[in-house]
Design a protein around this motif. Structure first.
Motif, mmCIF file in Angstrom:
data_model
loop_
_atom_site.group_PDB
_atom_site.id
_atom_site.type_symbol
_atom_site.label_atom_id
_atom_site.label_comp_id
_atom_site.label_asym_id
_atom_site.label_seq_id
_atom_site.Cartn_x
_atom_site.Cartn_y
_atom_site.Cartn_z
ATOM 1 N N ASP A 379 0.843 -1.210 0.000
ATOM 2 C CA ASP A 379 0.000 0.000 0.000
ATOM 3 C C ASP A 379 0.873 1.253 0.000
ATOM 4 O O ASP A 379 0.557 2.241 -0.666
ATOM 5 C CB ASP A 379 -0.947 0.005 1.209
ATOM 6 N N GLU A 380 1.983 1.209 0.756
ATOM 7 C CA GLU A 380 2.894 2.375 0.774
ATOM 8 C C GLU A 380 3.505 2.592 -0.607
ATOM 9 O O GLU A 380 3.556 3.707 -1.113
ATOM 10 C CB GLU A 380 4.017 2.155 1.795
ATOM 11 N N LYS A 382 2.307 1.709 -3.416
ATOM 12 C CA LYS A 382 1.264 2.088 -4.398
ATOM 13 C C LYS A 382 1.054 3.610 -4.447
ATOM 14 O O LYS A 382 0.581 4.132 -5.451
ATOM 15 C CB LYS A 382 -0.062 1.384 -4.062
ATOM 16 N N LYS A 383 1.409 4.289 -3.342
ATOM 17 C CA LYS A 383 1.228 5.751 -3.346
ATOM 18 C C LYS A 383 2.049 6.366 -4.474
ATOM 19 O O LYS A 383 1.645 7.310 -5.128
ATOM 20 C CB LYS A 383 1.662 6.330 -1.998
ATOM 21 N N GLU A 384 3.243 5.800 -4.709
ATOM 22 C CA GLU A 384 4.092 6.327 -5.785
ATOM 23 C C GLU A 384 3.865 5.596 -7.101
ATOM 24 O O GLU A 384 4.027 6.153 -8.183
ATOM 25 C CB GLU A 384 5.554 6.178 -5.372
ATOM 26 N N PRO A 386 0.854 3.620 -8.488
ATOM 27 C CA PRO A 386 -0.522 3.132 -8.269
ATOM 28 C C PRO A 386 -0.868 1.846 -9.020
ATOM 29 O O PRO A 386 -1.746 1.100 -8.586
ATOM 30 C CB PRO A 386 -1.395 4.287 -8.754
#
Ligand SMILES: Cc1cc2nc3c(=O)[nH]c(=O)nc-3n(C[C@H](O)[C@H](O)[C@H](O)COP(=O)(O)OP(=O)(O)OC[C@H]3O[C@@H](n4cnc5c(N)ncnc54)[C@H](O)[C@@H]3O)c2cc1C
Length: 512
Positions: A379-380, A382-384, A386
């Motif tokens: 999830d972390e 995916k912030k950069e 997606p």
């Protein structure tokens, strides 16, 4: 009046499952509350030639419940638990007869509700396969032939289903009880409650000789009719009621966590424990990647501070549960297993033993913390990035090929330079290798590696899907496993029961 409603934004959530696959869409949706309503919806859809995707708890990891147009039937409101009844007397070796029990459920009953119900209504008994995700429902676990950690001792969901009722694509109902209707060779005769007859030609492929296999239709000579529907990913019929067999809880149990300085030592221990007469309930694995991610999370995230620190220098762990009916028997086996671990080079000074409910909860929490730490990591990222996602394997091999399969995984991961975390049901030759992409480019390369592994797994006599089913996302692997010919035979089987190919299109194979 029809219960079919037009699809609107209000139902957006129902276009997804836990595979987090995008692109789901449907024109209409229904939430039947009874078998009669399921029949009515199916008859309406059959008349208009509308495809129907069936949904349970939507915890599936293969996009099997993600619709690709047509109608979406969600069964979460069929959630009544029926009676518990004594099914038969079992003759024990000493001549004493023991009662056995089963419970009736509608398909939308969640596993967590079933467990809670049994704790109050039938204490001392449990539903043994115990798949980890407790918000899956009974219809979903039957459709996937799910399994869990304790499958090592107690088998898969299939082994605990004694009867089902299933609504076919034409609205006809089949009532099947284990032991009542068998195929002759590879021909199965089925008759619906209203008397409609179906002569089903079963595919000719040979299934792999592994305990855990949910790759395509279950078929073998002279098989029980009920087994064709279990694990069929919603493609043959809609389960509207099931009778599940209960198992007597052991009087004594404990959890053990063994640590090793290398993966090889943990694999040696697995083979020794698996083939011994200890017969644990489970043999589960955590590799260096999993323990490392967990340790990092423990140090940096207060939510994980309750996790015990992994002993220094340890690169692999085996978690095993023992189930015994005498206290002496439990501690004898605990000692035997500990000596065995030491003999395989395990850390003799730091074996964690959980023999109280509180300690057991801590150990189970440790087990759950591994996948949730990995999900948090993704999830972390995916912030950069997606578009990335965690990609987990679900393949099983015969126990004799355990070392080979680990060599295959390690070589592939090293060649591609992938980060990974591997854990799971090593006692059944079945681990989940989770590739953790750092960016979109790595994510794009994972698919080919999975296909390569699938080809090698098939050569080892394994299954490309051990417990999650095939759904849509693993259909390419099913083709690798059984070839075009095997897929065509499955398609023909489906067409006998569902000539318009309305039920769960895209699951297992594409429509003709
Ligand atoms: C965190 C996590 C842990 C998991 N752990 C495990 C595990 O330990 N073992 C395991 O086996 N799986 C595991 N899974 C996967 C998932 O829980 C299983 O695949 C489960 O069987 C899916 O059940 P469901 O009710 O969510 O079904 P859904 O995802 O809704 O549907 C799955 C399939 O079943 C069909 N279906 C659903 N209900 C019916 C019905 N009544 N009649 C006919 N077809 C139906 C659907 O059409 C679809 O093809 C895990 C998933 C997650 C997210």
């Amino acid at each position: 009046m029809s219960i079919i409603k037009k699809m609107t934004d209000e139902y957006e959530d129902y276009l997804h499952d836990e595979s987090r696959t995008g692109g789901g869409h449907a024109d209409s949706i229904s939430f039947p509350k009874s078998e009669e309503e399921v029949i009515a919806v199916m008859k309406e859809c059959a008349t208009s030639g509308t495809e129907v995707t069936v949904q349970g708890g939507r915890t599936g990891l293969t996009a099997a419940a993600v619709p690709c147009g047509g109608h979406l039937m969600n069964l979460s409101r069929m959630n009544n638990i029926g009676e518990i009844s004594q099914t038969r007397e079992k003759d024990e070796a000493n001549g004493k007869a023991e009662p056995e029990f089963s419970i009736k459920t509608q398909p939308g009953v969640l596993l967590e509700e079933l467990t809670k119900h049994l704790q109050t209504e039938k204490p001392g008994w449990f539903f043994a396969p115990d798949p980890t995700e407790t918000t899956a429902d009974t219809g979903g676990i039957i459709a996937c032939n799910a399994s869990g950690a304790r499958t090592f001792r107690y088998g898969t969901v299939r082994d605990h289903v004694s009867a089902i009722r299933a609504v076919l694509a034409d609205g006809e109902v089949l009532a099947m009880r284990r032991g009542e209707n068998f195929a002759e060779g590879r021909t199965l005769e089925l008759t619906s409650e209203s008397g409609r007859h179906y002569c089903v030609k079963l595919p000719r492929y040979k299934m792999p000789d592994v305990t855990k296999n949910t790759s395509g239709y279950f078929v073998k000579d002279d098989m029980d009719a009920i087994d064709l529907f279990i694990g069929s990913n919603g493609t043959l019929g809609i389960v509207t009621e099931a009778e599940l067999e209960l198992t007597k809880k052991p009087k004594f149990d404990c959890g053990l966590m063994f640590f090793f300085s290398s993966e090889e030592k943990a694999i040696d221990f697995t083979a020794a424990l698996r083939d011994s007469d200890i017969k644990p309930a489970s043999i589960e694995y955590f590799d260096e990647g999993s323990l490392g991610i967990l340790e990092e999370r423990r140090k940096t995230d207060p939510d994980y501070s309750y996790i015990k620190e992994v002993p220094e220098g340890m690169r692999a762990a085996i978690f095993s549960e023992l189930h015994e009916n005498s206290e002496d028997g439990l501690y004898d086996k605990l000692e035997q297993a500990s000596e065995m671990a030491e003999g395989c080079g395990g850390d003799a000074d730091d074996i964690w033993v959980a023999d109280t409910p509180g300690a057991m909860k801590n150990m189970i929490d440790f087990r759950h913390a591994v996948p949730s730490s990995v999900n948090a990591l993704i999830d972390e990222r995916k912030k950069e990035h997606p578009a990335i996602a965690k990609l987990g394997t679900d393949m099983s091999v015969p126990g004799s090929r355990l070392k080979d399969v680990f060599k295959m995984y390690r070589t592939g991961l090293a060649e591609q330079g992938f980060e990974s975390a591997t854990w799971g049901h090593i006692g059944n030759g079945h681990v989940h290798v989770n590739i953790l992409p750092r960016d979109e480019e790595e994510f794009a390369r994972e698919h080919e590696l999975q296909a390569e592994w699938a080809r090698e797994i098939v050569e080892m006599g394994g299954a490309v899907s051990a417990e999650h089913g095939v759904g849509k996302n693993k259909a390419f692997m099913l083709k690798i496993m059984y070839g075009e010919d095997g897929i065509e035979q499955m398609r023909q089987l489906k067409k006998t029961l569902d000539p318009l190919q309305l039920l769960c299109p895209g699951n297992l194979f594409d429509k003709e």
